[in-house]
Motif scaffolding. Structure first.
Motif, PDB file in Angstrom:
ATOM      1  N   LEU A  21       1.956 -33.561  -3.085  1.00 41.91           N
ATOM      2  CA  LEU A  21       1.870 -32.506  -2.084  1.00 41.91           C
ATOM      3  C   LEU A  21       2.978 -32.722  -1.067  1.00 41.91           C
ATOM      4  O   LEU A  21       3.044 -33.767  -0.426  1.00 41.91           O
ATOM      5  CB  LEU A  21       0.522 -32.545  -1.361  1.00 41.91           C
ATOM      6  N   ALA A  78       3.594 -28.007  -4.123  1.00 43.23           N
ATOM      7  CA  ALA A  78       2.462 -28.850  -4.503  1.00 43.23           C
ATOM      8  C   ALA A  78       2.320 -28.769  -6.010  1.00 43.23           C
ATOM      9  O   ALA A  78       2.460 -27.696  -6.594  1.00 43.23           O
ATOM     10  CB  ALA A  78       1.194 -28.362  -3.819  1.00 43.23           C
ATOM     11  N   PRO A 132      -3.722 -24.893  -2.303  1.00 41.88           N
ATOM     12  CA  PRO A 132      -4.617 -26.055  -2.333  1.00 41.88           C
ATOM     13  C   PRO A 132      -5.570 -26.014  -1.145  1.00 41.88           C
ATOM     14  O   PRO A 132      -5.198 -25.612  -0.048  1.00 41.88           O
ATOM     15  CB  PRO A 132      -3.668 -27.247  -2.252  1.00 41.88           C
ATOM     16  N   TRP A 156      -7.609 -25.848  -6.231  1.00 45.57           N
ATOM     17  CA  TRP A 156      -6.358 -25.100  -6.246  1.00 45.57           C
ATOM     18  C   TRP A 156      -6.390 -24.039  -7.329  1.00 45.57           C
ATOM     19  O   TRP A 156      -7.299 -23.985  -8.146  1.00 45.57           O
ATOM     20  CB  TRP A 156      -5.179 -26.031  -6.485  1.00 45.57           C
ATOM     21  N   VAL A 182      -2.442 -31.325   3.042  1.00 47.81           N
ATOM     22  CA  VAL A 182      -2.988 -30.007   2.718  1.00 47.81           C
ATOM     23  C   VAL A 182      -2.839 -29.077   3.914  1.00 47.81           C
ATOM     24  O   VAL A 182      -2.477 -27.903   3.762  1.00 47.81           O
ATOM     25  CB  VAL A 182      -4.461 -30.120   2.266  1.00 47.81           C
ATOM     26  N   ILE A 230       0.778 -27.846   4.140  1.00 49.58           N
ATOM     27  CA  ILE A 230       1.073 -26.782   3.185  1.00 49.58           C
ATOM     28  C   ILE A 230       0.528 -25.459   3.682  1.00 49.58           C
ATOM     29  O   ILE A 230       1.182 -24.421   3.592  1.00 49.58           O
ATOM     30  CB  ILE A 230       0.500 -27.123   1.794  1.00 49.58           C
TER      31      ILE A 230
END
Length: 138
Positions: A75, A80, A90, A103, A131, A134
């Protein structure tokens, strides 16, 4: 003059392995199911075969869980992927000591379940931050 800030953080790399605790819990559930069937008020000619079936099912599930392949997770703020396959959206769900990473990859969905024996506390925090990074970058 100030130093420039980095716009991205270091990527999170992790090797997911099946949990020994999960395999043990599934085997224990099979044993307890068999014992509870033998201790209820079923007739012995029905209770014994069903108890053996419950025991076999629990042990089969434990074996299947233990034989799951190792997965490579990466990630970063820009991409990712799991085992080299790019994943979309995700999502990390935390339930007490368990962490579930879900995901999408195209039309397919996937998930990894992290138990405390597979993901230490420090790496769990790194996963949470990766996470979130992202989600912010998208």
């Amino acid at each position: 003059s100030r130093r420039p800030c980095w716009s991205t953080s270091a990527p999170f790399r992790c090797e997911w392995r099946p949990s020994r605790w999960m395999s043990g819990a599934l085997a224990l559930l099979g044993v307890l199911a068999a014992l509870s069937l033998l201790n209820c008020e079923l007739e012995a000619r029905i209770a014994w075969p069903v108890a053996l079936l419950a025991l076999a099912a629990g042990l089969l599930l434990a074996r299947r869980e233990a034989r799951k392949p190792v997965r490579q997770l990466l990630l970063s703020a820009t991409a990712a992927n799991v085992d080299g396959v790019v994943i979309d959206t995700p999502e990390l769900i935390e339930r007490g000591p368990l962490a579930i990473l879900r995901w999408r990859a195209g039309k397919r969905r996937g998930q990894l379940l992290f138990w405390p024996d597979t993901l230490p506390r420090a790496m769990r925090r790194e996963l949470r931050l990766a996470v979130r990074a992202i989600a912010v970058s998208r």
